[in-house]
Enzyme design. Structure first.
Site, PDB file in Angstrom:
ATOM      1  N   ASN A  60      80.284 -33.896  95.010  1.00 33.94           N
ATOM      2  CA  ASN A  60      81.025 -32.743  95.511  1.00 33.94           C
ATOM      3  C   ASN A  60      81.376 -32.938  96.986  1.00 33.94           C
ATOM      4  OD1 ASN A  60      82.223 -30.227  95.548  1.00 33.94           O
ATOM      5  ND2 ASN A  60      80.315 -29.098  95.714  1.00 33.94           N
ATOM      6  N   CYS A  61      80.552 -32.468  97.875  1.00 34.07           N
ATOM      7  CA  CYS A  61      80.891 -32.543  99.302  1.00 34.07           C
ATOM      8  C   CYS A  61      80.865 -33.970  99.841  1.00 34.07           C
ATOM      9  CB  CYS A  61      79.958 -31.645 100.098  1.00 34.07           C
ATOM     10  SG  CYS A  61      80.119 -29.898  99.642  1.00 34.07           S
ATOM     11  N   ASP A  62      79.950 -34.811  99.337  1.00 32.92           N
ATOM     12  CA  ASP A  62      79.931 -36.205  99.779  1.00 32.92           C
ATOM     13  C   ASP A  62      81.216 -36.912  99.364  1.00 32.92           C
ATOM     14  OD1 ASP A  62      77.393 -35.633 100.641  1.00 32.92           O
ATOM     15  OD2 ASP A  62      76.367 -36.932  99.214  1.00 32.92           O
TER      16      ASP A  62
END
Length: 216
Positions: free
Chosen positions: A123-125
């Site tokens: 997701n954010c990575d």
């Protein structure tokens, strides 16, 4: 794909918050204790090497089911909160670049290589990795200093291990050099860069592997 030695690095540590440890999104793979340990090692190694550390914190409205700002689950985990950092930013979207000053902060310091650790891999990575890649940065992803959770929805079911592994393979195919924290620390000490791959070479290897498996 090789890049010049002696890169100007920064380490971005994304959303290492209690929500992922004791809250509603507990990281399952790699094992949480392992990833937290490696996040701490990466931060310590970066400081020792003079590499700036950027800490990112996800924020949501006070009535949100996850990361509600000001709640204990929103707080940074002690592995990150107890360590120094050069820059801190809050975000409301997956990418650490979206709606923040991260891009300008890196440019002002002539950073050309961004190492990514924290949560979640898929997701954010992943979004931050691809945002950095599109911005022309070299990217390194510390796969054992990150982690995933399982999903089930109308598209299917995937374990945390499957999600983490597949996203790491895709990142290595073009967007980032995927490596362990230990390997990353060796590159810091040597002033060298890890190699990322290409889509074509990754695909050709997969075809060769399938052919060899079928032949056997």
């Amino acid at each position: 794909m090789n890049t010049p030695a002696n890169p100007r690095r920064a380490l971005v540590v994304i959303d290492v918050q209690n929500e992922y440890v004791t809250g509603g999104l507990r990281i399952e793979y790699p094992p949480l204790a392992e990833s937290l340990h490696n996040i701490g090692r990466a931060i310590d190694g970066a400081h020792a090497a003079g590499v700036p550390v950027i800490v990112v914190q996800q924020c949501a409205p006070a009535d949100a089911p996850l990361f509600a700002t000001g709640t204990p689950m929103w707080e940074l985990h002690e592995v990150v909160a107890s360590r120094p950092r050069e820059h801190y930013l809050r975000k409301t979207l997956p990418s650490a670049f979206a709606g923040t000053d991260l891009g300008a902060w890196l440019a002002a310091r002539a950073i050309d290589t961004l190492a990514v650790a924290g949560y979640m891999t898929h997701n954010c990575d992943d979004t931050t990795v691809k945002h950095a890649f599109d911005a022309g940065l070299q990217v390194e992803f510390l796969a054992d200093a990150a982690g995933s959770v399982p999903y089930a929805n109308r598209a299917g079911i995937a374990s945390a291990e499957e999600i983490h592994r597949v996203f790491a393979v895709v990142q290595q195919s073009r967007y980032a050099a995927v490596l362990s924290t230990e390997a990353w620390l060796r590159h810091l000490a040597a002033g060298t860069v890890p190699e990322r791959d290409t889509i074509h070479a990754s695909h050709q290897r997969a075809l060769a592997h399938r052919g060899a498996t079928q032949a056997a």
